[in-house]
Design a protein around this motif. Structure first.
Motif, PDB file in Angstrom:
ATOM      1  N   THR A 134     -56.631   3.045  32.794  1.00 31.63           N
ATOM      2  CA  THR A 134     -55.221   2.995  32.970  1.00 31.63           C
ATOM      3  C   THR A 134     -54.345   2.969  31.911  1.00 31.63           C
ATOM      4  N   GLN A 135     -55.037   2.257  30.792  1.00 27.99           N
ATOM      5  CA  GLN A 135     -54.129   1.922  29.406  1.00 27.99           C
ATOM      6  C   GLN A 135     -54.805   2.381  28.364  1.00 27.99           C
ATOM      7  N   ALA A 136     -54.482   3.143  27.419  1.00 28.34           N
ATOM      8  CA  ALA A 136     -54.977   3.682  26.437  1.00 28.34           C
ATOM      9  C   ALA A 136     -55.190   2.419  25.332  1.00 28.34           C
ATOM     10  N   PHE A 137     -56.219   2.571  24.468  1.00 29.31           N
ATOM     11  CA  PHE A 137     -56.535   1.544  23.168  1.00 29.31           C
ATOM     12  C   PHE A 137     -55.163   1.690  22.304  1.00 29.31           C
ATOM     13  N   GLY A 138     -55.014   0.727  21.652  1.00 32.09           N
ATOM     14  CA  GLY A 138     -53.730   0.712  20.842  1.00 32.09           C
ATOM     15  C   GLY A 138     -54.143   1.703  19.597  1.00 32.09           C
ATOM     16  N   PRO A 139     -53.569   2.212  18.840  1.00 29.17           N
ATOM     17  CA  PRO A 139     -53.890   2.791  17.404  1.00 29.17           C
ATOM     18  C   PRO A 139     -54.678   1.755  16.522  1.00 29.17           C
ATOM     19  N   PHE A 140     -55.571   2.483  15.857  1.00 29.13           N
ATOM     20  CA  PHE A 140     -56.338   1.697  14.860  1.00 29.13           C
ATOM     21  C   PHE A 140     -55.954   2.293  13.572  1.00 29.13           C
ATOM     22  N   ASP A 141     -55.547   1.198  12.679  1.00 25.01           N
ATOM     23  CA  ASP A 141     -54.700   1.585  11.382  1.00 25.01           C
ATOM     24  C   ASP A 141     -55.902   1.636  10.347  1.00 25.01           C
ATOM     25  N   ARG A 142     -56.599   2.825   9.780  1.00 24.94           N
ATOM     26  CA  ARG A 142     -57.660   3.190   8.714  1.00 24.94           C
ATOM     27  C   ARG A 142     -57.576   2.582   7.507  1.00 24.94           C
ATOM     28  N   TRP A 143     -56.093   2.225   7.329  1.00 30.37           N
ATOM     29  CA  TRP A 143     -55.936   1.725   5.999  1.00 30.37           C
ATOM     30  C   TRP A 143     -55.464   0.230   6.041  1.00 30.37           C
ATOM     31  N   GLY A 144     -55.360  -0.420   7.227  1.00 34.81           N
ATOM     32  CA  GLY A 144     -54.962  -1.679   7.696  1.00 34.81           C
ATOM     33  C   GLY A 144     -55.697  -2.805   6.948  1.00 34.81           C
ATOM     34  N   HIS A 145     -56.824  -2.506   6.121  1.00 25.17           N
ATOM     35  CA  HIS A 145     -57.508  -3.691   5.662  1.00 25.17           C
ATOM     36  C   HIS A 145     -56.853  -3.824   4.038  1.00 25.17           C
TER      37      HIS A 145
END
Lengths: 181, 181
Positions: free
Chosen positions: B71-82
Protein backbone atom coordinates in the motif's frame (compact mmCIF):
# COMPACT_ATOMS: atom_id res chain seq x y z
CA UNK A 1 59.18 2.53 -13.29
CA UNK A 2 60.68 3.77 -10.05
CA UNK A 3 57.34 5.39 -9.26
CA UNK A 4 56.29 1.94 -8.19
CA UNK A 5 56.00 2.04 -4.44
CA UNK A 6 56.90 -1.47 -3.34
CA UNK A 7 55.57 -0.77 0.14
CA UNK A 8 52.08 -0.25 -1.33
CA UNK A 9 52.28 -3.51 -3.27
CA UNK A 10 53.35 -5.44 -0.20
CA UNK A 11 50.63 -3.78 1.92
CA UNK A 12 47.96 -5.20 -0.37
CA UNK A 13 49.62 -8.60 -0.84
CA UNK A 14 49.79 -8.95 2.96
CA UNK A 15 46.05 -8.40 3.42
CA UNK A 16 44.51 -10.63 0.75
CA UNK A 17 44.79 -14.01 2.54
CA UNK A 18 43.27 -12.59 5.74
CA UNK A 19 40.48 -10.86 3.84
CA UNK A 20 39.58 -14.07 1.98
CA UNK A 21 39.79 -15.98 5.24
CA UNK A 22 37.31 -13.66 6.96
CA UNK A 23 34.99 -13.65 3.96
CA UNK A 24 34.99 -17.37 3.16
CA UNK A 25 35.83 -19.50 6.20
CA UNK A 26 32.83 -21.49 7.46
CA UNK A 27 30.54 -19.85 4.94
CA UNK A 28 27.84 -22.27 3.66
CA UNK A 29 29.00 -24.22 0.60
CA UNK A 30 26.26 -22.59 -1.48
CA UNK A 31 28.56 -19.59 -1.53
CA UNK A 32 31.96 -21.24 -1.67
CA UNK A 33 31.59 -24.40 -3.76
CA UNK A 34 29.22 -23.30 -6.54
CA UNK A 35 30.54 -21.86 -9.79
CA UNK A 36 29.13 -19.91 -12.72
CA UNK A 37 28.57 -22.92 -14.98
CA UNK A 38 30.61 -25.46 -16.90
CA UNK A 39 34.38 -24.87 -16.99
CA UNK A 40 34.17 -22.00 -14.49
CA UNK A 41 35.64 -21.71 -11.03
CA UNK A 42 34.06 -21.70 -7.59
CA UNK A 43 35.49 -19.55 -4.80
CA UNK A 44 37.14 -22.76 -3.53
CA UNK A 45 38.83 -23.21 -6.93
CA UNK A 46 40.05 -19.61 -6.92
CA UNK A 47 41.78 -20.04 -3.57
CA UNK A 48 43.44 -23.14 -5.02
CA UNK A 49 44.57 -21.12 -8.03
CA UNK A 50 46.01 -18.42 -5.75
CA UNK A 51 47.97 -21.12 -3.88
CA UNK A 52 49.32 -22.48 -7.16
CA UNK A 53 50.50 -18.97 -8.07
CA UNK A 54 52.36 -18.68 -4.75
CA UNK A 55 54.13 -21.97 -5.45
CA UNK A 56 55.00 -21.57 -9.10
CA UNK A 57 54.46 -18.06 -10.41
CA UNK A 58 55.33 -14.84 -8.61
CA UNK A 59 58.42 -15.30 -6.48
CA UNK A 60 59.90 -18.10 -8.61
CA UNK A 61 59.62 -15.82 -11.65
CA UNK A 62 61.03 -12.84 -9.74
CA UNK A 63 64.09 -14.91 -8.82
CA UNK A 64 64.42 -16.16 -12.38
CA UNK A 65 64.20 -12.62 -13.74
CA UNK A 66 66.96 -11.44 -11.42
CA UNK A 67 69.13 -14.46 -12.21
CA UNK A 68 68.72 -14.79 -15.96
CA UNK A 69 67.38 -11.43 -17.19
CA UNK A 70 65.91 -11.72 -20.66
CA UNK A 71 68.07 -14.67 -21.67
CA UNK A 72 65.59 -17.28 -20.45
CA UNK A 73 61.78 -17.12 -20.67
CA UNK A 74 59.63 -17.90 -17.63
CA UNK A 75 58.24 -21.44 -17.69
CA UNK A 76 54.56 -21.85 -18.56
CA UNK A 77 51.97 -21.34 -15.80
CA UNK A 78 49.24 -23.97 -15.61
CA UNK A 79 45.99 -22.14 -14.98
CA UNK A 80 44.28 -25.36 -13.93
CA UNK A 81 47.33 -26.63 -12.02
CA UNK A 82 45.49 -26.14 -8.74
CA UNK A 83 42.87 -28.82 -9.46
CA UNK A 84 45.01 -31.80 -8.52
CA UNK A 85 46.60 -29.99 -5.58
CA UNK A 86 43.22 -29.00 -4.10
CA UNK A 87 41.64 -32.44 -4.32
CA UNK A 88 40.45 -33.83 -1.00
CA UNK A 89 41.21 -30.62 0.87
CA UNK A 90 38.74 -28.45 2.74
CA UNK A 91 38.41 -24.74 2.08
CA UNK A 92 39.76 -24.11 5.58
CA UNK A 93 42.91 -26.06 4.68
CA UNK A 94 43.33 -24.07 1.46
CA UNK A 95 42.89 -20.76 3.28
CA UNK A 96 45.55 -21.77 5.81
CA UNK A 97 47.89 -22.90 3.04
CA UNK A 98 47.42 -19.67 1.07
CA UNK A 99 48.15 -17.57 4.17
CA UNK A 100 51.29 -19.56 4.97
CA UNK A 101 52.70 -19.52 1.44
CA UNK A 102 51.95 -15.82 0.94
CA UNK A 103 53.63 -14.99 4.22
CA UNK A 104 56.73 -17.00 3.27
CA UNK A 105 56.86 -15.38 -0.16
CA UNK A 106 56.58 -11.88 1.29
CA UNK A 107 59.35 -12.67 3.75
CA UNK A 108 61.47 -13.74 0.78
CA UNK A 109 60.59 -10.55 -1.11
CA UNK A 110 61.53 -8.38 1.86
CA UNK A 111 64.81 -10.28 2.20
CA UNK A 112 65.46 -9.72 -1.50
CA UNK A 113 64.81 -6.02 -0.81
CA UNK A 114 64.82 -4.95 -4.46
CA UNK A 115 66.16 -1.47 -5.16
CA UNK A 116 64.87 0.85 -7.91
CA UNK A 117 67.48 -0.49 -10.34
CA UNK A 118 66.35 -4.05 -9.61
CA UNK A 119 62.70 -3.12 -10.17
CA UNK A 120 63.67 -1.82 -13.61
CA UNK A 121 65.40 -5.06 -14.59
CA UNK A 122 63.78 -7.14 -17.32
CA UNK A 123 62.91 -10.78 -17.71
CA UNK A 124 61.16 -12.55 -20.55
CA UNK A 125 57.53 -13.58 -20.38
CA UNK A 126 56.69 -16.43 -22.79
CA UNK A 127 53.76 -14.48 -24.29
CA UNK A 128 54.54 -10.78 -23.74
CA UNK A 129 58.30 -10.68 -24.14
CA UNK A 130 60.17 -8.21 -21.93
CA UNK A 131 58.60 -7.45 -18.56
CA UNK A 132 60.21 -5.65 -15.64
CA UNK A 133 60.40 -6.87 -12.07
CA UNK A 134 58.22 -3.89 -11.19
CA UNK A 135 55.54 -5.07 -13.63
CA UNK A 136 55.72 -8.61 -12.28
CA UNK A 137 55.31 -7.47 -8.66
CA UNK A 138 52.48 -4.99 -9.32
CA UNK A 139 50.75 -7.74 -11.31
CA UNK A 140 51.00 -10.04 -8.31
CA UNK A 141 48.89 -7.48 -6.36
CA UNK A 142 46.51 -6.74 -9.25
CA UNK A 143 46.07 -10.50 -9.72
CA UNK A 144 44.77 -10.72 -6.14
CA UNK A 145 42.26 -8.03 -7.02
CA UNK A 146 41.20 -9.71 -10.26
CA UNK A 147 40.36 -12.82 -8.23
CA UNK A 148 38.60 -10.90 -5.46
CA UNK A 149 36.56 -9.35 -8.27
CA UNK A 150 35.90 -12.85 -9.63
CA UNK A 151 34.96 -14.34 -6.25
CA UNK A 152 32.43 -11.58 -5.58
CA UNK A 153 30.94 -12.21 -9.03
CA UNK A 154 30.81 -16.01 -8.57
CA UNK A 155 29.09 -15.61 -5.21
CA UNK A 156 26.58 -13.04 -6.48
CA UNK A 157 25.76 -15.42 -9.34
CA UNK A 158 24.24 -17.83 -6.80
CA UNK A 159 21.58 -15.21 -5.97
CA UNK A 160 20.83 -14.06 -9.53
CA UNK A 161 17.31 -15.53 -9.45
CA UNK A 162 16.58 -14.89 -5.79
CA UNK A 163 16.94 -11.09 -6.04
CA UNK A 164 14.15 -10.85 -8.63
CA UNK A 165 13.73 -7.40 -10.21
CA UNK A 166 16.61 -5.98 -8.15
CA UNK A 167 19.04 -7.65 -10.56
CA UNK A 168 18.77 -4.53 -12.76
CA UNK A 169 20.49 -2.49 -10.01
CA UNK A 170 23.21 -5.00 -9.14
CA UNK A 171 26.20 -4.28 -11.32
CA UNK A 172 27.98 -7.48 -10.40
CA UNK A 173 25.17 -9.48 -12.05
CA UNK A 174 25.76 -7.65 -15.35
CA UNK A 175 29.45 -8.63 -15.30
CA UNK A 176 30.00 -11.47 -17.75
CA UNK A 177 33.52 -11.97 -16.47
CA UNK A 178 36.61 -10.76 -18.23
CA UNK A 179 39.10 -13.03 -16.56
CA UNK A 180 41.17 -15.61 -18.11
CA UNK A 181 41.02 -17.55 -14.85
CA UNK B 1 10.44 -18.09 -2.68
CA UNK B 2 10.73 -20.34 0.33
CA UNK B 3 13.86 -21.83 -1.21
CA UNK B 4 15.61 -18.75 0.10
CA UNK B 5 17.79 -19.90 2.96
CA UNK B 6 17.87 -16.94 5.30
CA UNK B 7 20.73 -18.50 7.24
CA UNK B 8 22.92 -18.27 4.10
CA UNK B 9 22.02 -14.64 3.56
CA UNK B 10 22.83 -13.75 7.17
CA UNK B 11 26.11 -15.73 6.99
CA UNK B 12 27.33 -13.50 4.18
CA UNK B 13 25.97 -10.25 5.63
CA UNK B 14 27.79 -11.03 8.88
CA UNK B 15 31.17 -11.39 7.18
CA UNK B 16 31.29 -8.37 4.87
CA UNK B 17 32.24 -5.69 7.42
CA UNK B 18 35.07 -7.82 8.83
CA UNK B 19 36.35 -8.70 5.34
CA UNK B 20 36.42 -5.03 4.31
CA UNK B 21 38.07 -4.17 7.61
CA UNK B 22 40.88 -6.66 7.05
CA UNK B 23 41.31 -5.61 3.43
CA UNK B 24 41.20 -1.83 3.85
CA UNK B 25 42.23 -0.76 7.36
CA UNK B 26 45.57 1.05 7.41
CA UNK B 27 46.11 0.37 3.72
CA UNK B 28 47.96 3.26 1.99
CA UNK B 29 45.56 5.92 0.69
CA UNK B 30 46.71 5.19 -2.88
CA UNK B 31 44.47 2.15 -2.60
CA UNK B 32 41.63 3.48 -0.49
CA UNK B 33 41.13 7.13 -1.46
CA UNK B 34 41.64 7.08 -5.23
CA UNK B 35 38.73 6.53 -7.60
CA UNK B 36 38.27 5.61 -11.27
CA UNK B 37 37.84 9.17 -12.52
CA UNK B 38 35.33 12.01 -12.28
CA UNK B 39 32.03 11.15 -10.56
CA UNK B 40 33.23 7.72 -9.50
CA UNK B 41 33.74 6.32 -6.03
CA UNK B 42 36.84 5.46 -4.06
CA UNK B 43 36.87 2.48 -1.69
CA UNK B 44 36.38 5.05 1.10
CA UNK B 45 33.23 6.32 -0.64
CA UNK B 46 31.90 2.77 -1.06
CA UNK B 47 32.18 2.08 2.67
CA UNK B 48 30.27 5.33 3.25
CA UNK B 49 27.60 4.16 0.81
CA UNK B 50 27.30 0.82 2.61
CA UNK B 51 26.82 2.69 5.91
CA UNK B 52 24.11 4.83 4.34
CA UNK B 53 22.34 1.64 3.21
CA UNK B 54 22.43 0.27 6.75
CA UNK B 55 20.83 3.45 8.04
CA UNK B 56 18.18 4.06 5.43
CA UNK B 57 17.69 1.12 3.09
CA UNK B 58 17.59 -2.55 4.06
CA UNK B 59 16.08 -2.98 7.52
CA UNK B 60 13.97 0.20 7.37
CA UNK B 61 12.47 -1.08 4.10
CA UNK B 62 11.99 -4.59 5.51
CA UNK B 63 10.02 -3.12 8.41
CA UNK B 64 8.00 -0.94 6.07
CA UNK B 65 7.19 -3.90 3.83
CA UNK B 66 5.93 -5.93 6.79
CA UNK B 67 3.94 -3.00 8.14
CA UNK B 68 2.37 -1.57 4.98
CA UNK B 69 2.65 -4.32 2.34
CA UNK B 70 2.13 -2.93 -1.14
CA UNK B 71 0.00 0.00 0.00
CA UNK B 72 2.94 2.36 0.46
CA UNK B 73 6.09 2.57 -1.71
CA UNK B 74 9.55 2.60 -0.12
CA UNK B 75 10.98 6.12 0.12
CA UNK B 76 13.73 7.05 -2.36
CA UNK B 77 17.30 5.98 -1.60
CA UNK B 78 19.93 8.67 -2.09
CA UNK B 79 22.90 7.01 -3.78
CA UNK B 80 25.15 9.91 -2.87
CA UNK B 81 23.63 10.32 0.59
CA UNK B 82 26.84 9.07 2.15
CA UNK B 83 28.91 12.05 1.00
CA UNK B 84 27.81 14.45 3.72
CA UNK B 85 27.84 11.75 6.41
CA UNK B 86 31.40 10.66 5.58
CA UNK B 87 32.91 14.13 5.58
CA UNK B 88 35.74 14.62 8.03
CA UNK B 89 35.80 10.96 9.01
CA UNK B 90 38.70 8.54 8.62
CA UNK B 91 38.34 5.23 6.85
CA UNK B 92 38.94 3.50 10.20
CA UNK B 93 35.94 5.36 11.65
CA UNK B 94 33.76 4.35 8.69
CA UNK B 95 34.81 0.71 8.99
CA UNK B 96 33.92 0.74 12.69
CA UNK B 97 30.59 2.41 11.98
CA UNK B 98 29.71 -0.07 9.22
CA UNK B 99 30.50 -3.02 11.50
CA UNK B 100 28.41 -1.60 14.33
CA UNK B 101 25.38 -0.75 12.20
CA UNK B 102 25.46 -4.07 10.35
CA UNK B 103 25.64 -5.96 13.62
CA UNK B 104 22.68 -4.01 15.01
CA UNK B 105 20.68 -4.59 11.84
CA UNK B 106 21.37 -8.32 11.85
CA UNK B 107 20.32 -8.48 15.52
CA UNK B 108 17.09 -6.78 14.50
CA UNK B 109 16.59 -9.22 11.61
CA UNK B 110 17.13 -12.21 13.87
CA UNK B 111 14.66 -10.76 16.38
CA UNK B 112 12.16 -10.27 13.55
CA UNK B 113 12.75 -13.96 12.74
CA UNK B 114 10.79 -13.93 9.46
CA UNK B 115 9.00 -17.15 8.58
CA UNK B 116 8.51 -18.47 5.02
CA UNK B 117 5.14 -16.72 4.79
CA UNK B 118 6.78 -13.43 5.83
CA UNK B 119 9.55 -13.86 3.22
CA UNK B 120 6.84 -14.19 0.56
CA UNK B 121 5.12 -10.96 1.60
CA UNK B 122 5.28 -8.07 -0.84
CA UNK B 123 6.12 -4.40 -0.55
CA UNK B 124 6.29 -1.76 -3.23
CA UNK B 125 9.58 -0.54 -4.69
CA UNK B 126 9.28 2.93 -6.24
CA UNK B 127 10.87 1.74 -9.52
CA UNK B 128 10.17 -2.03 -9.75
CA UNK B 129 6.75 -2.29 -8.17
CA UNK B 130 6.07 -5.44 -6.13
CA UNK B 131 9.10 -7.00 -4.41
CA UNK B 132 9.07 -9.68 -1.75
CA UNK B 133 10.84 -9.57 1.60
CA UNK B 134 12.93 -12.48 0.32
CA UNK B 135 14.05 -10.44 -2.70
CA UNK B 136 14.87 -7.46 -0.49
CA UNK B 137 17.00 -9.56 1.90
CA UNK B 138 18.86 -11.50 -0.80
CA UNK B 139 19.56 -8.17 -2.51
CA UNK B 140 21.07 -6.86 0.71
CA UNK B 141 23.65 -9.68 0.46
CA UNK B 142 24.17 -9.37 -3.31
CA UNK B 143 24.59 -5.62 -2.84
CA UNK B 144 27.56 -6.32 -0.53
CA UNK B 145 29.04 -8.43 -3.33
CA UNK B 146 28.42 -5.80 -6.00
CA UNK B 147 30.42 -3.37 -3.90
CA UNK B 148 33.20 -5.84 -3.13
CA UNK B 149 33.37 -6.34 -6.89
CA UNK B 150 33.50 -2.56 -7.33
CA UNK B 151 36.17 -2.03 -4.64
CA UNK B 152 38.46 -4.64 -6.19
CA UNK B 153 38.00 -2.94 -9.58
CA UNK B 154 38.65 0.56 -8.18
CA UNK B 155 41.82 -0.64 -6.46
CA UNK B 156 43.11 -2.52 -9.52
CA UNK B 157 42.53 0.64 -11.57
CA UNK B 158 45.32 2.33 -9.58
CA UNK B 159 47.82 -0.18 -11.04
CA UNK B 160 46.53 -0.21 -14.64
CA UNK B 161 49.69 1.48 -15.95
CA UNK B 162 52.15 -0.14 -13.56
CA UNK B 163 51.40 -3.70 -14.68
CA UNK B 164 52.47 -2.99 -18.27
CA UNK B 165 51.71 -5.79 -20.74
CA UNK B 166 50.20 -7.97 -18.01
CA UNK B 167 47.01 -5.89 -18.24
CA UNK B 168 45.87 -8.21 -21.04
CA UNK B 169 45.64 -11.09 -18.53
CA UNK B 170 43.98 -9.17 -15.71
CA UNK B 171 40.22 -9.48 -16.13
CA UNK B 172 39.46 -6.82 -13.55
CA UNK B 173 41.16 -4.21 -15.76
CA UNK B 174 38.80 -5.06 -18.64
CA UNK B 175 35.75 -4.44 -16.44
CA UNK B 176 34.24 -1.08 -17.30
CA UNK B 177 31.94 -1.30 -14.30
CA UNK B 178 28.30 -2.14 -14.49
CA UNK B 179 27.24 -0.67 -11.21
CA UNK B 180 24.86 2.05 -10.66
CA UNK B 181 26.77 2.97 -7.49
Amino acid sequence: MTEHNLHHTIALLTRTPAALNVLLRDLPETWTHCNEGESTMSAFDVVGHLIHGERTNWMPRARMLLQFGETQAFGPFDRWGHVRESQGKSLAQLLDEFARLRSENLDALRALNPQPEDLARRGRHPAFGAVTLSQLLTTWAAHDLTHLHQISRIMAHQYRQAVGPYSAYLGVLQCAGHSSP
